[in-house]
Design a protein around this motif. Structure first.
Motif, PDB file in Angstrom:
ATOM      1  N   VAL A  88       0.733  -1.384  -0.101  1.00 34.85           N
ATOM      2  CA  VAL A  88      -0.064  -0.026   0.060  1.00 34.85           C
ATOM      3  C   VAL A  88       0.762   1.291  -0.059  1.00 34.85           C
ATOM      4  O   VAL A  88       0.543   2.296  -0.507  1.00 34.85           O
ATOM      5  CB  VAL A  88      -1.146  -0.151   1.185  1.00 34.85           C
ATOM      6  N   SER A  89       1.920   1.333   0.741  1.00 32.35           N
ATOM      7  CA  SER A  89       2.740   2.220   0.819  1.00 32.35           C
ATOM      8  C   SER A  89       3.365   2.654  -0.708  1.00 32.35           C
ATOM      9  O   SER A  89       3.292   3.819  -1.005  1.00 32.35           O
ATOM     10  CB  SER A  89       3.986   2.142   1.878  1.00 32.35           C
ATOM     11  N   GLY A  92      -9.021   5.669 -10.725  1.00 32.93           N
ATOM     12  CA  GLY A  92      -8.881   4.274 -10.294  1.00 32.93           C
ATOM     13  C   GLY A  92      -7.756   3.893  -9.557  1.00 32.93           C
ATOM     14  O   GLY A  92      -7.704   2.650  -8.997  1.00 32.93           O
ATOM     15  N   TRP A  93      -6.845   4.752  -9.336  1.00 31.00           N
ATOM     16  CA  TRP A  93      -5.775   4.467  -8.250  1.00 31.00           C
ATOM     17  C   TRP A  93      -6.205   4.105  -6.904  1.00 31.00           C
ATOM     18  O   TRP A  93      -5.570   3.199  -6.173  1.00 31.00           O
ATOM     19  CB  TRP A  93      -4.831   5.402  -8.179  1.00 31.00           C
ATOM     20  N   ILE A  94      -7.316   4.631  -6.244  1.00 31.11           N
ATOM     21  CA  ILE A  94      -7.664   4.415  -5.013  1.00 31.11           C
ATOM     22  C   ILE A  94      -8.413   2.682  -5.009  1.00 31.11           C
ATOM     23  O   ILE A  94      -7.871   2.007  -4.177  1.00 31.11           O
ATOM     24  CB  ILE A  94      -9.019   5.130  -4.662  1.00 31.11           C
ATOM     25  N   PHE A  95      -8.761   2.407  -6.061  1.00 33.07           N
ATOM     26  CA  PHE A  95      -9.323   0.895  -6.139  1.00 33.07           C
ATOM     27  C   PHE A  95      -7.948   0.164  -6.167  1.00 33.07           C
ATOM     28  O   PHE A  95      -8.187  -0.977  -5.720  1.00 33.07           O
ATOM     29  CB  PHE A  95     -10.187   0.739  -7.398  1.00 33.07           C
ATOM     30  N   LEU A  96      -7.004   0.499  -6.978  1.00 34.97           N
ATOM     31  CA  LEU A  96      -5.719  -0.463  -6.957  1.00 34.97           C
ATOM     32  C   LEU A  96      -5.155  -0.407  -5.624  1.00 34.97           C
ATOM     33  O   LEU A  96      -4.645  -1.612  -5.310  1.00 34.97           O
ATOM     34  CB  LEU A  96      -4.737   0.278  -7.745  1.00 34.97           C
ATOM     35  N   VAL A  97      -5.333   0.709  -4.717  1.00 33.98           N
ATOM     36  CA  VAL A  97      -4.558   0.486  -3.452  1.00 33.98           C
ATOM     37  C   VAL A  97      -5.707  -0.056  -2.280  1.00 33.98           C
ATOM     38  O   VAL A  97      -4.865  -1.037  -1.607  1.00 33.98           O
ATOM     39  CB  VAL A  97      -4.530   1.909  -2.923  1.00 33.98           C
ATOM     40  N   VAL A  98      -6.957  -0.081  -2.645  1.00 36.11           N
ATOM     41  CA  VAL A  98      -7.668  -0.836  -1.704  1.00 36.11           C
ATOM     42  C   VAL A  98      -7.830  -2.288  -1.841  1.00 36.11           C
ATOM     43  O   VAL A  98      -7.973  -3.027  -0.904  1.00 36.11           O
ATOM     44  CB  VAL A  98      -9.329  -0.252  -1.854  1.00 36.11           C
ATOM     45  N   LEU A  99      -7.435  -2.819  -3.254  1.00 36.98           N
ATOM     46  CA  LEU A  99      -7.540  -4.074  -3.479  1.00 36.98           C
ATOM     47  C   LEU A  99      -6.571  -4.838  -2.722  1.00 36.98           C
ATOM     48  O   LEU A  99      -7.008  -5.814  -1.913  1.00 36.98           O
ATOM     49  CB  LEU A  99      -7.099  -4.323  -4.962  1.00 36.98           C
ATOM     50  N   PRO A 100      -5.269  -4.412  -2.635  1.00 33.24           N
ATOM     51  CA  PRO A 100      -4.512  -5.407  -1.592  1.00 33.24           C
ATOM     52  C   PRO A 100      -4.745  -5.146  -0.066  1.00 33.24           C
ATOM     53  O   PRO A 100      -4.696  -6.158   0.646  1.00 33.24           O
ATOM     54  CB  PRO A 100      -3.056  -4.691  -1.766  1.00 33.24           C
ATOM     55  N   GLY A 106      -9.098  -1.089   9.146  1.00 35.28           N
ATOM     56  CA  GLY A 106      -9.982  -0.246   9.039  1.00 35.28           C
ATOM     57  C   GLY A 106      -9.390   1.181   8.936  1.00 35.28           C
ATOM     58  O   GLY A 106      -9.912   1.925   8.111  1.00 35.28           O
ATOM     59  N   ILE A 107      -8.357   1.568   9.914  1.00 35.17           N
ATOM     60  CA  ILE A 107      -7.672   2.553   9.873  1.00 35.17           C
ATOM     61  C   ILE A 107      -7.012   2.938   8.318  1.00 35.17           C
ATOM     62  O   ILE A 107      -7.000   3.938   8.045  1.00 35.17           O
ATOM     63  CB  ILE A 107      -6.803   2.739  11.060  1.00 35.17           C
ATOM     64  N   THR A 108      -6.361   1.754   8.057  1.00 40.39           N
ATOM     65  CA  THR A 108      -5.747   1.755   6.672  1.00 40.39           C
ATOM     66  C   THR A 108      -6.573   2.357   5.626  1.00 40.39           C
ATOM     67  O   THR A 108      -6.071   3.156   4.717  1.00 40.39           O
ATOM     68  CB  THR A 108      -4.991   0.501   6.513  1.00 40.39           C
ATOM     69  N   LEU A 109      -7.934   1.551   5.602  1.00 37.96           N
ATOM     70  CA  LEU A 109      -8.616   1.888   4.515  1.00 37.96           C
ATOM     71  C   LEU A 109      -9.114   3.592   4.615  1.00 37.96           C
ATOM     72  O   LEU A 109      -9.297   4.222   3.712  1.00 37.96           O
ATOM     73  CB  LEU A 109      -9.965   1.096   4.721  1.00 37.96           C
ATOM     74  N   VAL A 110      -9.467   4.001   5.879  1.00 36.97           N
ATOM     75  CA  VAL A 110      -9.710   5.334   5.851  1.00 36.97           C
ATOM     76  C   VAL A 110      -8.563   6.164   5.345  1.00 36.97           C
ATOM     77  O   VAL A 110      -8.922   7.144   4.918  1.00 36.97           O
ATOM     78  CB  VAL A 110     -10.307   5.559   7.350  1.00 36.97           C
ATOM     79  N   ALA A 111      -7.249   6.067   6.110  1.00 39.65           N
ATOM     80  CA  ALA A 111      -6.184   6.631   5.812  1.00 39.65           C
ATOM     81  C   ALA A 111      -6.056   6.710   3.986  1.00 39.65           C
ATOM     82  O   ALA A 111      -5.738   7.990   3.579  1.00 39.65           O
ATOM     83  CB  ALA A 111      -4.916   6.149   6.454  1.00 39.65           C
ATOM     84  N   VAL A 112      -6.174   5.878   3.504  1.00 39.57           N
ATOM     85  CA  VAL A 112      -5.923   5.536   1.962  1.00 39.57           C
ATOM     86  C   VAL A 112      -6.922   6.423   1.431  1.00 39.57           C
ATOM     87  O   VAL A 112      -6.757   7.618   0.468  1.00 39.57           O
ATOM     88  CB  VAL A 112      -6.016   4.201   1.481  1.00 39.57           C
TER      89      VAL A 112
END
Length: 175
Positions: free
Chosen positions: A43-44, A58-66, A146-152
């Motif tokens: 994710v980083s 669509g970058w957010i979807f690429l980051v949320v997938l992993p 959850g925090i990682t998803l919100v931060a992203v």
């Protein structure tokens, strides 16, 4: 030593079995920790790549997938770890309470002892067994992912604010 005392002492086979179970439990816990480490690394890297590209597309979807993939893997390993702990707890319960027939049948059995939350009876609880299928929102998993998803989501919005605000201006939502 009394006859009863000798019956309550683990022999070499019993100790070896407990050690093997403990090794499996440790491996599952290690795999769970590795899921968190790998997820943060990937994710980083994707977020750093997103910083260099100024278009959301669509970058957010690429980051949320992993994040979702490693969340699933983490829960999977925790599920099996809990099942192996149940196997060990049940084995020790049988040993301590002299359930010799059940005890001998379970020696060197490595199938995790899975118990669904709805099937967790008072009898299971009295043996020290716990449900294995409720790992998605435990205190070791949900806050981390959850925090990682919100931060992203927040970082993605901040990085792409000009694109997002342009969408609102173009659709007439903001004048």
């Amino acid at each position: 030593m009394a006859e009863n005392d000798r019956d309550n002492i683990l022999n070499d086979d019993d100790r070896q079995y407990i050690e093997m179970l403990q090794g499996n439990i440790e491996r599952m816990a290690s795999n769970s920790a590795n899921c968190k480490t790998w997820m943060l690394t990937i994710v980083s890297a994707l977020m750093a790549l997103q910083c260099s590209i100024s278009d959301l597309n669509g970058w957010i979807f690429l980051v949320v997938l992993p994040i979702l993939l490693f969340w699933y893997l983490d829960v999977y390993y925790l599920h099996f770890e809990r099942g192996m702990r149940n196997r060990q707890t049940a084995f020790m319960y049988m040993f301590k309470n002299g359930l010799l027939e059940d005890y001998k049948n379970n020696l060197f059995t490595f199938e995790p002892y899975m118990i669904k939350k709805k099937d967790l009876t008072e009898d299971y609880k009295s043996q020290g067994l716990v449900a294995t299928n409720d790992r998605w929102f435990t205190s070791s998993v949900f806050p981390f992912y959850g925090i990682t998803l919100v931060a992203v989501a927040v970082i993605s919005v901040m990085l792409n604010w000009s694109t997002i605000s342009g969408w609102f201006y173009n659709c007439g939502c903001i004048e």
